[in-house]
Write a protein that holds these residues in place. Structure first.
Motif, PDB file in Angstrom:
ATOM      1  N   LEU A 171      49.528  50.495  22.062  1.00 30.77           N
ATOM      2  CA  LEU A 171      50.274  50.561  23.461  1.00 30.77           C
ATOM      3  C   LEU A 171      51.621  51.022  22.948  1.00 30.77           C
ATOM      4  O   LEU A 171      52.351  50.402  21.913  1.00 30.77           O
ATOM      5  N   PRO A 172      52.374  51.600  23.837  1.00 30.35           N
ATOM      6  CA  PRO A 172      53.650  51.833  23.460  1.00 30.35           C
ATOM      7  C   PRO A 172      54.563  50.709  23.427  1.00 30.35           C
ATOM      8  O   PRO A 172      54.266  49.491  24.252  1.00 30.35           O
ATOM      9  N   ASN A 173      55.372  50.454  22.456  1.00 27.00           N
ATOM     10  CA  ASN A 173      56.187  49.170  22.190  1.00 27.00           C
ATOM     11  C   ASN A 173      55.718  47.983  21.837  1.00 27.00           C
ATOM     12  O   ASN A 173      56.031  46.995  21.776  1.00 27.00           O
ATOM     13  N   ALA A 174      54.470  47.981  21.473  1.00 32.47           N
ATOM     14  CA  ALA A 174      53.515  46.867  21.076  1.00 32.47           C
ATOM     15  C   ALA A 174      54.068  46.095  19.899  1.00 32.47           C
ATOM     16  O   ALA A 174      53.816  45.014  19.853  1.00 32.47           O
ATOM     17  N   ILE A 175      55.213  46.756  19.123  1.00 31.03           N
ATOM     18  CA  ILE A 175      55.414  46.388  18.032  1.00 31.03           C
ATOM     19  C   ILE A 175      56.632  45.100  18.340  1.00 31.03           C
ATOM     20  O   ILE A 175      56.685  44.063  17.678  1.00 31.03           O
ATOM     21  N   GLU A 176      56.926  44.974  19.557  1.00 37.66           N
ATOM     22  CA  GLU A 176      57.852  44.027  19.951  1.00 37.66           C
ATOM     23  C   GLU A 176      56.959  42.785  19.982  1.00 37.66           C
ATOM     24  O   GLU A 176      57.343  41.717  19.549  1.00 37.66           O
ATOM     25  N   ALA A 192      50.473  43.477  24.177  1.00 40.47           N
ATOM     26  CA  ALA A 192      50.327  44.220  25.504  1.00 40.47           C
ATOM     27  C   ALA A 192      51.443  43.466  26.363  1.00 40.47           C
ATOM     28  O   ALA A 192      52.165  44.164  27.495  1.00 40.47           O
ATOM     29  N   VAL A 193      51.697  42.345  26.318  1.00 35.91           N
ATOM     30  CA  VAL A 193      52.859  41.601  27.254  1.00 35.91           C
ATOM     31  C   VAL A 193      54.247  42.499  27.085  1.00 35.91           C
ATOM     32  O   VAL A 193      54.876  42.790  28.192  1.00 35.91           O
ATOM     33  N   PHE A 194      54.425  42.514  25.808  1.00 35.88           N
ATOM     34  CA  PHE A 194      55.742  43.448  25.764  1.00 35.88           C
ATOM     35  C   PHE A 194      55.741  44.762  26.160  1.00 35.88           C
ATOM     36  O   PHE A 194      56.663  45.250  26.966  1.00 35.88           O
ATOM     37  N   SER A 195      54.353  45.478  25.889  1.00 42.97           N
ATOM     38  CA  SER A 195      54.246  46.774  26.142  1.00 42.97           C
ATOM     39  C   SER A 195      54.532  46.884  27.669  1.00 42.97           C
ATOM     40  O   SER A 195      55.235  47.861  28.314  1.00 42.97           O
ATOM     41  N   PHE A 196      53.813  46.126  28.554  1.00 44.59           N
ATOM     42  CA  PHE A 196      53.832  46.200  30.016  1.00 44.59           C
ATOM     43  C   PHE A 196      55.011  45.356  30.711  1.00 44.59           C
ATOM     44  O   PHE A 196      55.256  45.631  31.713  1.00 44.59           O
TER      45      PHE A 196
END
Ligand code: TRP
Length: 449
Positions: A191-196, A275-279
């Protein structure tokens, strides 16, 4: 083996035991609780503390409980009583703790059932998944019905007996859950931004050390989570240990169970937090975390509602193999001590837990004004079990084994049938000095910070 012992049932094989004990360990604690406790406790250092405690607290305490169970062939209370009458209370802490845990565990199990039903009838969790969850848990009737349903199902499995119900269910559930989790980790990490989310979990953040209370809270949470996740301090491994055959290798069992449990917790964290960070959700959202994030992930996936159904079904199976272990601890006591009929005991206990749980469920809605030291009934039960009874139970187990019953007895039991206790020295230092001191310090810090 006496007739009485033969009646108690036993696991048909070592692997059957490992799966059942891992089935007890792996449950809502891994899938539901681990991600949100890690989220609440700031990630990074929590994970380090968690791994460390798994090794220096989890291993010695679990092995000790298993040894006590297999040595005495009895339920938690009976086992301590047989070895030393004065220490019967340790078993009693376990039986009471298991009763209380299941009273609220089954509420969360009920939430899982609700989500399964929602997926079955066409999954509409609305635009705001957090609000959907909050509305549901605060409502007066539905969560209570699902809670009772979950307990009823648990009681049905437990009445089928040890190898019939518990072992069979675990054999199928664990591999299936593992495969699905791996798939979900891949989805979540892409997911986008998942790395966070990955950074949050693995990059230690010195924020948690900003004052004594956040530090001790993080340590206490990590310790509470280890005990909860590994089903320790409550006589589960004593009870399950009493069903292990004498030719099973207890040290290998211990490492297997802890390894599998830790793996599952980590996978769950790697599904949820990226997923939490992505969303753009809140990692410290608390108990509703997986119930809001999972539907959000599936909503944007092809065939998402089928996967959603599958996911919650597997969470349900993981939860029920844990809940039956909790019920089994309490039932085994009444069956062994009073020779009561398994079916009758189990259903009476389920009803009693059902009643306690009703209040806990309502405490998130109509009874939310009833608080004890600022916590509602649901959180109070969690506090009593995770932060008081489990550390006390585990502490007493270390003292009992290290100083009262004696390490020679442990060694002899582990080395039955020519097995090798290859880390005996490390074990003896951990169980006599490190584990009790650490549990004591963290426990006291937690009470006063
Ligand atoms: N370990 C289980 C989980 O992670 C819950 C559980 C089952 C438990 N038996 C226990 C927790 C005994 C504490 C004590 O979901």
């Amino acid at each position: 083996m006496s007739k009485q012992q033969a009646n108690r049932g036993s696991f048909s094989s070592s692997i059957g035991f490992i799966l059942a004990a891992a089935g007890s360990a792996i449950g809502l604690g891994n899938l539901w609780k681990f991600p949100y406790v890690a989220g609440n406790s700031g990630g990074g250092f929590f994970i380090i503390a968690y791994f460390l405690f798994a090794l220096i607290l989890g291993v010695p305490v679990m092995l000790s409980e298993m040894v006590i169970g297999r040595n005495t062939n009895l339920n938690a209370i009976g086992a301590f009583q047989r070895l030393n009458k004065k220490w019967t209370f340790v078993g009693a802490i376990g039986v009471i703790g298991a009763f209380l845990i299941l009273s609220y565990y089954s509420i969360v199990g009920g939430w899982v059932l609700k989500y399964i039903f929602s997926y079955l009838i066409g999954a509409d969790f609305g635009a705001d998944k957090v609000a959907y969850f909050n509305n549901f848990v605060a409502s007066p009737v539905e969560p209570v019905i699902f809670h009772l349903l979950f307990l009823g199902l648990t009681a049905c499995v437990v009445t089928l007996g040890v190898s019939g119900g518990i072992e069979k269910a675990s054999k199928f559930m664990l591999p299936a859950l593992f495969i699905l989790l791996i798939g979900l980790v891949i989805r979540s990490l892409t997911l986008p931004n998942a790395i966070e989310g990955v950074k949050f979990l693995f990059v230690p953040n010195t924020e948690v050390f900003k004052d004594a209370s956040t530090t001790s809270n993080m340590l206490l949470s990590a310790m509470g989570q280890i005990f909860f996740s590994l089903s320790l301090g409550m006589g589960i491994m004593v009870t399950y240990g009493s069903y292990i055959k004498k030719d099973s290798n207890l040290t290998t069992n211990t490492f297997f169970i802890i390894g599998l449990d830790t793996l599952m917790a980590l996978l769950s964290g790697l599904v949820i937090l990226p997923a939490v960070f992505s969303f753009g959700y809140e990692p410290a959202a608390g108990p509703g975390l997986i119930f809001s994030i999972i539907p959000a992930i599936f909503e944007i996936m092809p065939f998402g509602s089928i996967f959603g159904l599958l996911f919650f079904t597997l969470v349900f199976l993981a939860a029920i193999t844990s809940s039956m272990s909790l019920l089994e601890v309490v039932s085994a006591y009444f069956i062994d001590t009073y020779k009561w009929n398994r079916k009758k005991v189990t259903f009476i206990l389920a009803i009693a837990m059902g009643i306690v749980g009703i209040f806990a469920s309502l405490s998130m809605g109509p009874l939310s004004h009833v608080t004890i030291g600022g916590l509602n009934i649901f959180d109070t039960l969690g506090f009593i079990t995770d932060k008081l009874l489990m550390p006390i139970g585990a502490f007493c187990t270390t003292i009992f084994v290290g100083y009262i019953w004696g390490l020679n007895n442990v060694k002899a039991e582990v080395e039955l049938n020519g097995m090798k206790f290859y880390f005996y020295r490390a074990y003896s230092i951990l169980i006599r000095y490190i584990a009790p001191v650490l549990i004591f310090i963290i426990f006291v810090m937690g009470l006063f910070a």
